[in-house]
Design a protein around this motif. Sequence first.
Motif, mmCIF file in Angstrom:
data_model
loop_
_atom_site.group_PDB
_atom_site.id
_atom_site.type_symbol
_atom_site.label_atom_id
_atom_site.label_comp_id
_atom_site.label_asym_id
_atom_site.label_seq_id
_atom_site.Cartn_x
_atom_site.Cartn_y
_atom_site.Cartn_z
ATOM 1 N N LYS A 95 0.841 -1.188 0.000
ATOM 2 C CA LYS A 95 0.000 0.000 0.000
ATOM 3 C C LYS A 95 0.883 1.247 0.000
ATOM 4 O O LYS A 95 1.870 1.319 0.736
ATOM 5 C CB LYS A 95 -0.907 0.007 1.225
ATOM 6 N N LYS A 96 0.523 2.192 -0.834
ATOM 7 C CA LYS A 96 1.270 3.443 -0.932
ATOM 8 C C LYS A 96 1.294 4.126 0.437
ATOM 9 O O LYS A 96 0.288 4.176 1.137
ATOM 10 C CB LYS A 96 0.617 4.349 -1.972
ATOM 11 N N GLY A 97 2.477 4.593 0.821
ATOM 12 C CA GLY A 97 2.627 5.283 2.095
ATOM 13 C C GLY A 97 3.004 4.373 3.250
ATOM 14 O O GLY A 97 3.237 4.837 4.356
ATOM 15 N N GLU A 98 3.048 3.052 3.000
ATOM 16 C CA GLU A 98 3.430 2.094 4.044
ATOM 17 C C GLU A 98 4.676 1.341 3.605
ATOM 18 O O GLU A 98 4.901 1.149 2.405
ATOM 19 C CB GLU A 98 2.285 1.103 4.290
ATOM 20 N N PRO A 99 5.488 0.878 4.566
ATOM 21 C CA PRO A 99 6.651 0.057 4.187
ATOM 22 C C PRO A 99 6.193 -1.183 3.436
ATOM 23 O O PRO A 99 5.114 -1.713 3.679
ATOM 24 C CB PRO A 99 7.279 -0.327 5.529
ATOM 25 N N PHE A 100 7.019 -1.637 2.495
ATOM 26 C CA PHE A 100 6.673 -2.817 1.703
ATOM 27 C C PHE A 100 7.943 -3.562 1.311
ATOM 28 O O PHE A 100 9.058 -3.075 1.501
ATOM 29 C CB PHE A 100 5.877 -2.422 0.443
ATOM 30 N N LEU A 101 7.725 -4.728 0.771
ATOM 31 C CA LEU A 101 8.809 -5.574 0.310
ATOM 32 C C LEU A 101 8.739 -5.662 -1.211
ATOM 33 O O LEU A 101 7.664 -5.848 -1.770
ATOM 34 C CB LEU A 101 8.632 -6.971 0.911
ATOM 35 N N ALA A 102 9.872 -5.526 -1.874
ATOM 36 C CA ALA A 102 9.960 -5.701 -3.326
ATOM 37 C C ALA A 102 10.743 -6.986 -3.582
ATOM 38 O O ALA A 102 11.853 -7.140 -3.077
ATOM 39 C CB ALA A 102 10.648 -4.511 -3.976
ATOM 40 N N ILE A 103 10.142 -7.890 -4.341
ATOM 41 C CA ILE A 103 10.779 -9.174 -4.661
ATOM 42 C C ILE A 103 11.061 -9.206 -6.155
ATOM 43 O O ILE A 103 10.175 -8.926 -6.968
ATOM 44 C CB ILE A 103 9.869 -10.353 -4.263
ATOM 45 N N VAL A 104 12.303 -9.546 -6.501
ATOM 46 C CA VAL A 104 12.733 -9.661 -7.900
ATOM 47 C C VAL A 104 13.263 -11.074 -8.093
ATOM 48 O O VAL A 104 14.122 -11.518 -7.328
ATOM 49 C CB VAL A 104 13.844 -8.643 -8.234
ATOM 50 N N ALA A 105 12.770 -11.767 -9.109
ATOM 51 C CA ALA A 105 13.183 -13.158 -9.344
ATOM 52 C C ALA A 105 13.448 -13.378 -10.823
ATOM 53 O O ALA A 105 12.665 -12.953 -11.671
ATOM 54 C CB ALA A 105 12.090 -14.113 -8.867
ATOM 55 N N GLY A 106 14.557 -14.054 -11.116
ATOM 56 C CA GLY A 106 14.892 -14.337 -12.501
ATOM 57 C C GLY A 106 15.876 -15.486 -12.605
ATOM 58 O O GLY A 106 16.243 -16.104 -11.606
ATOM 59 N N HIS A 107 16.316 -15.728 -13.828
ATOM 60 C CA HIS A 107 17.247 -16.821 -14.093
ATOM 61 C C HIS A 107 18.664 -16.320 -14.365
ATOM 62 O O HIS A 107 19.538 -17.112 -14.689
ATOM 63 C CB HIS A 107 16.763 -17.654 -15.278
ATOM 64 N N SER A 108 18.882 -15.015 -14.276
ATOM 65 C CA SER A 108 20.227 -14.473 -14.480
ATOM 66 C C SER A 108 20.472 -13.384 -13.431
ATOM 67 O O SER A 108 19.573 -13.031 -12.668
ATOM 68 C CB SER A 108 20.358 -13.906 -15.897
ATOM 69 N N ALA A 109 21.683 -12.868 -13.421
ATOM 70 C CA ALA A 109 22.065 -11.867 -12.423
ATOM 71 C C ALA A 109 21.045 -10.730 -12.390
ATOM 72 O O ALA A 109 20.548 -10.279 -13.428
ATOM 73 C CB ALA A 109 23.454 -11.320 -12.740
ATOM 74 N N LEU A 110 20.737 -10.282 -11.184
ATOM 75 C CA LEU A 110 19.768 -9.206 -11.004
ATOM 76 C C LEU A 110 20.501 -7.895 -10.739
ATOM 77 O O LEU A 110 21.545 -7.872 -10.091
ATOM 78 C CB LEU A 110 18.830 -9.541 -9.843
ATOM 79 N N ASN A 111 19.922 -6.818 -11.242
ATOM 80 C CA ASN A 111 20.531 -5.498 -11.114
ATOM 81 C C ASN A 111 19.745 -4.625 -10.159
ATOM 82 O O ASN A 111 18.519 -4.660 -10.136
ATOM 83 C CB ASN A 111 20.584 -4.821 -12.489
ATOM 84 N N ARG A 112 20.476 -3.819 -9.421
ATOM 85 C CA ARG A 112 19.890 -2.830 -8.521
ATOM 86 C C ARG A 112 19.875 -1.505 -9.273
ATOM 87 O O ARG A 112 20.923 -1.050 -9.719
ATOM 88 C CB ARG A 112 20.755 -2.744 -7.272
ATOM 89 N N PRO A 113 18.695 -0.877 -9.423
ATOM 90 C CA PRO A 113 18.654 0.395 -10.152
ATOM 91 C C PRO A 113 19.501 1.470 -9.451
ATOM 92 O O PRO A 113 19.624 1.451 -8.222
ATOM 93 C CB PRO A 113 17.177 0.791 -10.115
ATOM 94 N N PRO A 114 20.072 2.386 -10.204
ATOM 95 C CA PRO A 114 20.856 3.461 -9.587
ATOM 96 C C PRO A 114 20.008 4.243 -8.574
ATOM 97 O O PRO A 114 18.850 4.561 -8.840
ATOM 98 C CB PRO A 114 21.230 4.362 -10.768
ATOM 99 N N GLY A 115 20.572 4.488 -7.409
ATOM 100 C CA GLY A 115 19.890 5.260 -6.377
ATOM 101 C C GLY A 115 18.796 4.517 -5.632
ATOM 102 O O GLY A 115 18.090 5.105 -4.815
ATOM 103 N N PHE A 116 18.650 3.218 -5.892
ATOM 104 C CA PHE A 116 17.596 2.445 -5.236
ATOM 105 C C PHE A 116 17.899 2.331 -3.748
ATOM 106 O O PHE A 116 18.985 1.937 -3.352
ATOM 107 C CB PHE A 116 17.503 1.059 -5.876
#
Length: 145
Positions: A95-116
């Motif tokens: 929910k917008k305005g509340e802490p949350f978890l972001a899950i990213v799943a794939g079959h190759s190396a995952l990237n962290r966006p700049p400034g994330f």
Amino acid sequence: MVDEMGKVIVLAYLCEGMDPDEVKRDLARANPGAVVQTVRAGSVQNGFLAEMVAAQTLRAEASGGLLAKKPEIDLLLRLAGTTQIARAIVQEGAKKGEPFLAIVAGHSALNRPPGFGGVELPRRALSRRELAKVEGAALLGAEKP
């Protein structure tokens, strides 16, 4: 985690003071082809649990056995322990305005966006409760008609 479908890489980030839709968009842009989903904070507190459930989603996608049309929704359903999308959104949706978890799943190396600014969840052995959640998520797929 490695299985017969290939290597599965999953990262789970705790996000505070951020917009779930923007985070989802930024992570998807940085990781083309990866499954990205946001859920309420506290839904998952162990990176290994996120990995186990996301691996089920990726396996289901590869075999044509998703619980929903999109793998992102499948992941949400498995985390909520239900096949009802509306219930999963109420139970586990970010929910917008509340802490949350972001899950990213794939079959190759995952990237962290700049400034994330998300903080990666720690990984540890699964508790009995977490093991039961993994098992329940797997059974949802087994019960699908």
